[in-house]
Scaffold this motif. Structure first.
Motif, PDB file in Angstrom:
ATOM      1  N   GLY A   5       0.809  -1.219   0.000  1.00 59.09           N
ATOM      2  CA  GLY A   5       0.000   0.000   0.000  1.00 59.09           C
ATOM      3  C   GLY A   5       0.837   1.262   0.000  1.00 59.09           C
ATOM      4  N   LEU A   6       1.920   1.275   0.758  1.00 64.61           N
ATOM      5  CA  LEU A   6       2.816   2.432   0.744  1.00 64.61           C
ATOM      6  C   LEU A   6       3.459   2.609  -0.628  1.00 64.61           C
ATOM      7  CD1 LEU A   6       4.648   2.006   4.183  1.00 64.61           C
ATOM      8  CD2 LEU A   6       2.976   3.770   3.593  1.00 64.61           C
ATOM      9  N   ALA A   7       3.840   1.496  -1.258  1.00 68.68           N
ATOM     10  CA  ALA A   7       4.579   1.567  -2.523  1.00 68.68           C
ATOM     11  C   ALA A   7       3.720   2.059  -3.664  1.00 68.68           C
ATOM     12  CB  ALA A   7       5.169   0.187  -2.851  1.00 68.68           C
ATOM     13  N   TYR A   8       2.507   1.502  -3.819  1.00 65.84           N
ATOM     14  CA  TYR A   8       1.763   1.890  -5.024  1.00 65.84           C
ATOM     15  C   TYR A   8       0.403   2.524  -4.749  1.00 65.84           C
ATOM     16  CZ  TYR A   8       0.085  -3.054  -4.633  1.00 65.84           C
ATOM     17  OH  TYR A   8      -0.404  -4.270  -4.217  1.00 65.84           O
ATOM     18  N   ALA A   9       0.196   2.999  -3.515  1.00 63.02           N
ATOM     19  CA  ALA A   9      -0.966   3.842  -3.234  1.00 63.02           C
ATOM     20  C   ALA A   9      -0.528   5.192  -2.666  1.00 63.02           C
ATOM     21  CB  ALA A   9      -1.922   3.144  -2.263  1.00 63.02           C
ATOM     22  N   VAL A  10       0.338   5.169  -1.642  1.00 64.65           N
ATOM     23  CA  VAL A  10       0.754   6.416  -1.011  1.00 64.65           C
ATOM     24  C   VAL A  10       1.778   7.161  -1.864  1.00 64.65           C
ATOM     25  CG1 VAL A  10       1.872   7.416   1.019  1.00 64.65           C
ATOM     26  CG2 VAL A  10       0.219   5.554   1.292  1.00 64.65           C
ATOM     27  N   ALA A  52      11.143  10.180   4.205  1.00 65.57           N
ATOM     28  CA  ALA A  52      12.038  11.151   3.573  1.00 65.57           C
ATOM     29  C   ALA A  52      11.426  11.720   2.294  1.00 65.57           C
ATOM     30  CB  ALA A  52      13.384  10.495   3.272  1.00 65.57           C
ATOM     31  N   ASN A  53      10.777  10.856   1.505  1.00 65.06           N
ATOM     32  CA  ASN A  53      10.223  11.337   0.236  1.00 65.06           C
ATOM     33  C   ASN A  53       8.958  12.152   0.436  1.00 65.06           C
ATOM     34  OD1 ASN A  53      10.693  11.501  -2.537  1.00 65.06           O
ATOM     35  ND2 ASN A  53       9.106   9.974  -2.963  1.00 65.06           N
ATOM     36  N   ALA A  54       8.323  12.038   1.603  1.00 66.29           N
ATOM     37  CA  ALA A  54       7.199  12.914   1.890  1.00 66.29           C
ATOM     38  C   ALA A  54       7.647  14.371   1.969  1.00 66.29           C
ATOM     39  CB  ALA A  54       6.536  12.511   3.199  1.00 66.29           C
ATOM     40  N   VAL A  55       8.943  14.579   2.227  1.00 60.06           N
ATOM     41  CA  VAL A  55       9.521  15.926   2.239  1.00 60.06           C
ATOM     42  C   VAL A  55      10.085  16.279   0.870  1.00 60.06           C
ATOM     43  CG1 VAL A  55      11.272  17.407   3.287  1.00 60.06           C
ATOM     44  CG2 VAL A  55      10.030  15.742   4.696  1.00 60.06           C
ATOM     45  N   LEU A  56      10.824  15.341   0.241  1.00 59.04           N
ATOM     46  CA  LEU A  56      11.511  15.627  -1.016  1.00 59.04           C
ATOM     47  C   LEU A  56      10.575  15.575  -2.229  1.00 59.04           C
ATOM     48  CD1 LEU A  56      14.749  13.533  -0.367  1.00 59.04           C
ATOM     49  CD2 LEU A  56      14.431  16.010  -0.089  1.00 59.04           C
ATOM     50  N   LEU A  57       9.571  14.697  -2.193  1.00 59.85           N
ATOM     51  CA  LEU A  57       8.582  14.561  -3.276  1.00 59.85           C
ATOM     52  C   LEU A  57       9.249  14.283  -4.621  1.00 59.85           C
ATOM     53  CD1 LEU A  57       6.140  17.454  -2.277  1.00 59.85           C
ATOM     54  CD2 LEU A  57       5.955  15.025  -1.738  1.00 59.85           C
ATOM     55  N   SER A  58      10.124  13.306  -4.643  1.00 61.21           N
ATOM     56  CA  SER A  58      10.848  12.941  -5.856  1.00 61.21           C
ATOM     57  C   SER A  58      10.256  11.679  -6.480  1.00 61.21           C
ATOM     58  CB  SER A  58      12.328  12.694  -5.529  1.00 61.21           C
ATOM     59  OG  SER A  58      12.972  12.023  -6.590  1.00 61.21           O
ATOM     60  N   LEU A 113       1.605  11.067  -3.450  1.00 58.72           N
ATOM     61  CA  LEU A 113       2.471  12.159  -3.001  1.00 58.72           C
ATOM     62  C   LEU A 113       3.172  12.864  -4.158  1.00 58.72           C
ATOM     63  CD1 LEU A 113       4.138  10.681   0.216  1.00 58.72           C
ATOM     64  CD2 LEU A 113       2.359  12.432   0.072  1.00 58.72           C
ATOM     65  N   VAL A 114       3.599  12.089  -5.170  1.00 59.73           N
ATOM     66  CA  VAL A 114       4.408  12.678  -6.247  1.00 59.73           C
ATOM     67  C   VAL A 114       3.635  12.794  -7.549  1.00 59.73           C
ATOM     68  CG1 VAL A 114       6.491  11.747  -5.187  1.00 59.73           C
ATOM     69  CG2 VAL A 114       5.371  10.465  -7.011  1.00 59.73           C
TER      70      VAL A 114
END
Length: 453
Positions: free
Chosen positions: A264-269, A350-356, A273-274
């Motif tokens: 769920g984190l990988a292909y929903a969240v 970390a990517n919730a901040v960087l959004l990459s 985010l990005v």
């Protein structure tokens, strides 16, 4: 070093013939399986997994082309869970008593029917609700009954190989189903029909092929009785054997929700985010992350079997039993799974901040690796805890706990009105750290039961 407890063998101590005949229902002799019989059952798991996950990359399509609201799409996902729970909890115990073949034939046929019903979803929401409900039920049957039947048909192949066969075909179905459906939704003709038509074509013949697979759990000769007796028997099949309960609580329970929580984190969240960074390529990008996560999960599953060290653990267990010592390798696979989960959760934060978008892809691969190790090691733990009369029931319990992780994206979306995603995902990473500590402790203070015979 703390002393570890040696767990007694589970409930499979052989009764005397007199006791067995007096108290156990008679069962017809099982058919001798062919060496490749498991392949047809694995194909059924593949087809049902395909049907279960093909809907995931179509969510944006239903919002864009079908005009369905966000609430309606969330309800479509909820219908899947409503069907999944009884499939996981009831199909396994029923197959323990009535046989694997009729239950899995019904589940695979239901998966094909579900796609036929879903193909009418462009005209009304009701076919989607009904189709997703049936799909969930079919996936629950395939995961609980299919995994058990593959193990029994694998014979002398060993529990590690049997668990990897089940999880590999299941994961391949999840990944390819989402991949093909996403491609057809982005570039194919009739995007609300063609994904389901493809699944229907690959599934329709499998129920017939399953009729030729040897039955490993022939129906009990005296399985009839009152509804209350039947329900009591089903509940008994869902109980973890007493000698294994401590290990179940400390090793399986903290790890299981992360199996699909990672997915769920990988292909929903991550796509959510990005998504603004990829523009009109959102459906294709989300599909790519799904395939990447599940493809990595399939690729690393041999690592889980190696970490488990099934044959070496048995030999070491025999030596340690003679020496009064505890094993050192019996928890490597669950510990490795949770360590990788922790890394993936930290990358999410970390990517919730960087959004990459690129870091999201790396995160999906890491979480996919955690998924692959966790799903195999969890199956191995359950297969060692269960006896032949409750294997499918306990497998269903394990997968129900694993699927609880799919609620994580919904929980995060609900809390997002009050908390930011960096804060929430940091809390998720902290939860992964706590679960890793529990699994490490459980692996040290318990040992898996001797395999049931």
């Amino acid at each position: 070093m703390p002393r570890t407890q040696r767990m007694p063998e589970p409930r499979q101590a052989a009764p005397s013939p007199a006791t067995a005949s007096a108290h156990a229902p008679a069962r017809a002799p099982a058919q001798a399986p062919r060496p490749d019989s498991w392949r047809t059952v694995a194909a059924a798991m593949f087809a049902c997994g395909w049907g279960g996950n093909q809907f995931t990359p179509l969510l944006l399509m239903y919002r864009r082309l079908g005009g369905y609201s966000t609430l309606s799409v969330d309800a479509f996902l909820g219908a899947y869970v409503v069907g999944l729970v009884p499939g996981l909890l009831l199909a396994g115990p029923v197959s323990d008593r009535r046989g694997r073949r009729p239950v899995l034939v019904a589940g695979t046929a239901a998966s094909a029917v579900a796609s036929l019903v879903l193909s009418f979803g462009g005209q009304s929401a009701w076919p989607i609700y009904a189709g997703r409900l049936i799909t969930g039920f079919a996936v629950g049957i395939a995961m609980s009954v299919g995994s058990s039947w593959v193990k029994e048909l694998s014979g002398g192949a060993g529990g590690g190989l049997a668990a990897r066969r089940s999880s590999l075909f299941q994961t391949a179905g999840f990944g390819l189903g989402a991949g093909v459906a996403g491609v057809l939704a982005q570039w194919g003709p009739w995007p609300m029909v063609s994904p389901y038509a493809v699944h229907l074509l690959i599934t329709v013949a499998i129920p017939v092929l399953l009729l030729r697979v040897p039955e490993t759990r022939p129906p009990l000769a005296h399985a009839s009785g009152s509804v209350r007796q039947l329900l009591t028997a089903l509940v008994d099949d869902l109980r973890v054997p007493a000698p294994a309960r401590r290990r179940f609580r400390l090793v399986v329970l903290p790890m299981a929700p992360w199996v699909f929580g990672a997915a769920g984190l990988a292909y929903a969240v991550m796509p959510q985010l990005v998504g603004f960074r990829v523009g009109d390529w959102g459906p294709a990008y989300a599909t790519g992350l799904t395939v990447l996560a599940l493809g990595t999960g399939a690729a690393v599953q041999p690592v889980a079997r190696w970490l488990h060290g099934d044959r070496e653990n048995r030999e070491a267990g025999n030596r340690e039993a003679r020496n009064g010592e505890a094993g050192t390798r019996t928890g490597r696979a669950p510990v490795a799974a949770m360590a990788v989960m922790l890394l993936g959760a930290a990358l999410c934060a970390a990517n919730a901040v960087l959004l990459s978008p690129w870091l999201a892809a790396v995160t999906a691969a890491v979480l996919g690796a955690g998924y692959g190790i966790a799903v195999v090691s969890g199956l191995l733990e359950i297969q060692r805890m269960a006896g032949p009369d409750d294997l499918a029931g306990l497998t269903g319990i394990y997968y129900m706990l694993a699927y609880a992780g799919f609620l994580l994206p919904t929980v995060l979306a609900t809390l997002s009105s009050w908390l930011s995603y960096p804060v929430m995902l940091a809390a998720v990473a902290a939860a992964a750290l706590v679960c890793l500590g529990l699994v490490v402790t459980g692996a040290r203070v318990t040992q898996p039961p001797a395999p049931a015979r």
